[in-house]
Design an enzyme around this catalytic site. Sequence first.
Site, short mmCIF file in Angstrom:
data_model
loop_
_atom_site.label_atom_id
_atom_site.label_comp_id
_atom_site.label_asym_id
_atom_site.label_seq_id
_atom_site.Cartn_x
_atom_site.Cartn_y
_atom_site.Cartn_z
N GLU A 164 35.37 -57.80 -16.03
CA GLU A 164 35.46 -56.56 -16.80
C GLU A 164 36.41 -56.83 -17.96
O GLU A 164 37.62 -56.98 -17.76
CB GLU A 164 35.98 -55.43 -15.91
CG GLU A 164 34.98 -55.01 -14.84
CD GLU A 164 35.40 -53.74 -14.14
OE1 GLU A 164 35.83 -52.79 -14.84
OE2 GLU A 164 35.31 -53.69 -12.91
N CYS B 244 40.49 -50.27 -22.11
CA CYS B 244 39.36 -51.03 -22.65
C CYS B 244 38.25 -50.14 -23.17
O CYS B 244 37.48 -50.53 -24.05
CB CYS B 244 38.82 -51.99 -21.60
SG CYS B 244 38.36 -51.20 -20.04
#
Length: 484
Positions: free
Chosen positions: A252, A286
């Site tokens: 990720e 993010c």
Amino acid sequence: MDTKLLGKQLIDGEWRDGQSSTVLKNVNPYNDELITEFKIANKADIDLAYQAAHRAKCEWDKVNPYKKRDILEEAVKYIDTHIEEITQLIMEELGGTRLKAMFEIGLVKNIIKEAATFPLRMEGKILPSVEDGKENRLYRIPAGVVGVISPFNFPFYLSMKSVAPALGAGNGVVLKPHEDSPITGGTLIGKIFEEAGVPKGLLNVIVTDIKEIGDAFVEHPIPRIISFTGSTKVGSYIGQVAVKNFKKPILELGGNSAFIILEDADIDYAVEAATFSRFTHQGQICMSANRILVQRDVYKEFVDKYSDKVSKLKTGDPRDPDTIIGPVINNRQAETLYNLIEEGIQEGAVPLLKGNIEGRMVEPTILIDVTPNMVLAQEELFGPVVCVIPFDTEEDAIEIANDTRFGLSGAIHTSNTERGVEMAKKVHTGMIHVNDITINDEPIVAFGGEKQSGLGRLNGEWSLEEFTTLKWISVNHSQRNFPY
């Protein structure tokens, strides 16, 4: 909760110092107050941790699935009992506000509750065979031992996002938190599951530094899966090392999310959503909106209202309930943001709002007249900095949104929901949200990125799939006829 105890390694069920002579000072990013110190782990400690997880996994295999469920649910109860202490840790170690802490704790509890269902979902299949008298059985089994490497921004959740499902699926785990978040991303989680009742050694927490261990955490022969959350640059390297050593990487990684506002959007609502999407936890997420794309007809209205809203966000002590923006995690992050802003201005971007940067305190900055090829539009802005880009047509917005090596999240605002959905299908990203924020994560919905934003999907059935494997056992109830 004993902070000094949380300043130890958790290896094979024992809280102890690492074997390295190096000391890691864990400090509050807002005021530099010392929280605790760690004697960091070395390669020998990593081996001990993986060996312990491997042994304990065999013990975990024997635990009744309903008992496993109960143990994971006990972890949630422990969090509820210590919620104020955990909130204080998030504020002190991460510079997170109370609002951020409560948001993160809520995510943690939900993912543990979902993982608690995994022991009862380890389903297999019986399939027919081309051979008479034969059956094919497929058993879903744990992968074995999982190595988890977590980041500093939402460490409590982003560690737990892999740890809890991996445990629920029957694996042993070794967790290596980021050196800037060793407690909330590491030893706190070890303490929670220790109190919940997992077998000794099933979950190990290693606090260390890459200079000390090199690639040993990934290269070790025991783990079958390496789950990494962090930057694309580091994730690419870890993925390559994992594959070279025949381990499955779950990655990720970074994002460069586009927040698209069409001319028929509710502008006041879009301003609220865009503010939350960029400035929550100082923009250190993010999924944060790096690029706000606004259709030209409503560009001025949006920019005026957005600038007014953002200029009123309070920067300061994260313990102050009125603070929205606390410190970024370290000096390196602040310096990177400063350099990106200055480079963008040199390329022609205009600071509509330019906040001061003093130490780790970075005030909000909004840059306009940004073009898609500028560094500001191409790089992940991991802080309270955002660029606003006008566009003319839907096709222009899609082209700009896709002009990035990333593909994690996004948002589209429009009064025509299906128009937004059809447009969303054309944006190359793993997740995108119509009339919502870019920051979304739900325990039963597939989470993950496209392009350089990652590999694999987590949450719900996808985590169960990622942390298990299938074993084919066939049974011949008769005898085969052989040609020779």
